[in-house]
Design a protein around this motif. Structure first.
Motif, PDB file in Angstrom:
ATOM      1  N   ALA A   1       0.828  -1.199   0.000  1.00  0.00           N
ATOM      2  CA  ALA A   1       0.000   0.000   0.000  1.00  0.00           C
ATOM      3  C   ALA A   1       0.864   1.250   0.000  1.00  0.00           C
ATOM      4  N   ARG A   2       1.947   1.212   0.750  1.00  0.00           N
ATOM      5  CA  ARG A   2       2.834   2.373   0.789  1.00  0.00           C
ATOM      6  C   ARG A   2       3.425   2.661  -0.581  1.00  0.00           C
ATOM      7  N   SER A   3       3.883   1.638  -1.263  1.00  0.00           N
ATOM      8  CA  SER A   3       4.497   1.851  -2.578  1.00  0.00           C
ATOM      9  C   SER A   3       3.500   2.414  -3.580  1.00  0.00           C
ATOM     10  N   GLN A   4       2.224   2.099  -3.382  1.00  0.00           N
ATOM     11  CA  GLN A   4       1.198   2.551  -4.315  1.00  0.00           C
ATOM     12  C   GLN A   4       0.692   3.961  -4.006  1.00  0.00           C
ATOM     13  N   TYR A   5       0.592   4.307  -2.710  1.00  0.00           N
ATOM     14  CA  TYR A   5      -0.096   5.546  -2.321  1.00  0.00           C
ATOM     15  C   TYR A   5       0.775   6.561  -1.584  1.00  0.00           C
TER      16      TYR A   5
END
Length: 247
Positions: free
Chosen positions: A49-53
Motif C-alpha cells: 500500500a505504501r508503494s502505491q499511495y
C-alpha cells in the motif's frame, strides 16, 4: 523538547479527511503531531500500500502541515499504513508523549472552552494542555464536573478550585476561569448538553484507551453531537503491545 503542548491529530489521509475550518487557529500555541494514516485490508501488505499511495499521501500531509504552520503551530508529521488504526493512534500518542488526541471538528474563533473534569486522575495533563493552548489569549474557561452521588459540593469545589489555582499559576487569568457543577444525568449526556454554549471541549478518556473515545460510542455522543473540536486527554498509557506498521 517543544514548548507548546504536544497534541496528536489523526487524519485519514487518503479518505478525503482534511483540517476543518477554525482548527489551525485553535492550535496556534501547540506542537502538533500530525498523523496521516491509511487502514490497509488484512490481506494487503502495508509495504504494498505504501508503494502505491505514499506520494499522494505525502503531498496531502505537506499541505496540511503548511496550513498548521501558517497558523503558528509547530508540526511533526507521520505517515503510517496500518492494519489497525486504533492501535496506531494509541502507539503514536505514547511514542510522542502527547497530552491529548484532537478530534478536529470545525469551530468558530475560540472564545469559550469547556473543560470536563471527571476526577483527580490526569489533572496535571489537563493543566498543561489548557494553559499551553491558551497562553496569550483571552479565552473563557469553564471547569465542569458531573458529580456522583457520593461527592459533596464541597469536595467538587475543592477539586475545581485547585485546578483553577494551578491554571492561574500557569498564566491563565483567574477572571477568565469559571466553575460549574451538575448533578443530573450521566456524564456523557450532561457534557453534550453543557457544550452548546462552547467552542471546544477538553475531556478525559473514560478507559485506558484513547481510541475507545475516537471510534466508540463516546465519540458518537460527544464529538458528533457537539460538532466542535474535542481534545481527549490521555489518563493512562495504552497497552505496550506494539504493531508492525511500516513508517
Amino acid at each position: 523538547m517543544q514548548d507548546g503542548p504536544s497534541i496528536l491529530m489523526p487524519i485519514r489521509v487518503l479518505e478525503g479527511e482534511s483540517i476543518p475550518e477554525g482548527v489551525p487557529e485553535l492550535l496556534t500555541n501547540a506542537h502538533v503531531v500530525l498523523l496521516g494514516y491509511h487502514v490497509v485490508p488484512d490481506q494487503t501488505a502495508t509495504d504494498q500500500a505504501r508503494s502505491q499511495y505514499e506520494d499522494q499521501a505525502i503531498r496531502r500531509l505537506d499541505d496540511f502541515t503548511a496550513i498548521l504552520e501558517h497558523a503558528g503551530a509547530t508540526v511533526e508529521s507521520q505517515l503510517v499504513f496500518t492494519h489497525d488504526g486504533q492501535r496506531t493512534i494509541d502507539r503514536m500518542t505514547t511514542e510522542h508523549d502527547c497530552l491529548a488526541v484532537l478530534i478536529p471538528n470545525a469551530t468558530r474563533p475560540l472564545e469559550d472552552l469547556l473543560v470536563a473534569v471527571r476526577g483527580i486522575v490526569g489533572i496535571d495533563r489537563f493543566v498543561r494542555l489548557v494553559s499551553g493552548l491558551l497562553v496569550t489569549t483571552d479565552v473563557n474557561v469553564t471547569l465542569y464536573h458531573v458529580a456522583e452521588e457520593n461527592e459533596t459540593d464541597e469536595d467538587v469545589e475543592t477539586l475545581l478550585d485547585g485546578i483553577a489555582a494551578r491554571l492561574s499559576e500557569q498564566g491563565v487569568s483567574p477572571e477568565l476561569i469559571d466553575i460549574r457543577i451538575s448533578r443530573e444525568g450521566g456524564p456523557r449526556e450532561m457534557i453534550v448538553d453543557a457544550a452548546d454554549n462552547y467552542d471546544a471541549i477538553v475531556m478525559g478518556e473514560s478507559d485506558p484507551s484513547v481510541t475507545t473515545f475516537l471510534f466508540g460510542m463516546t465519540a458518537d455522543q460527544v464529538a458528533k453531537q457537539f460538532l466542535g473540536p474535542v481534545f481527549v486527554v490521555q489518563h493512562a498509557e495504552p497497552d505496550e503491545d506494539e504493531e508492525t506498521d511500516t513508517e
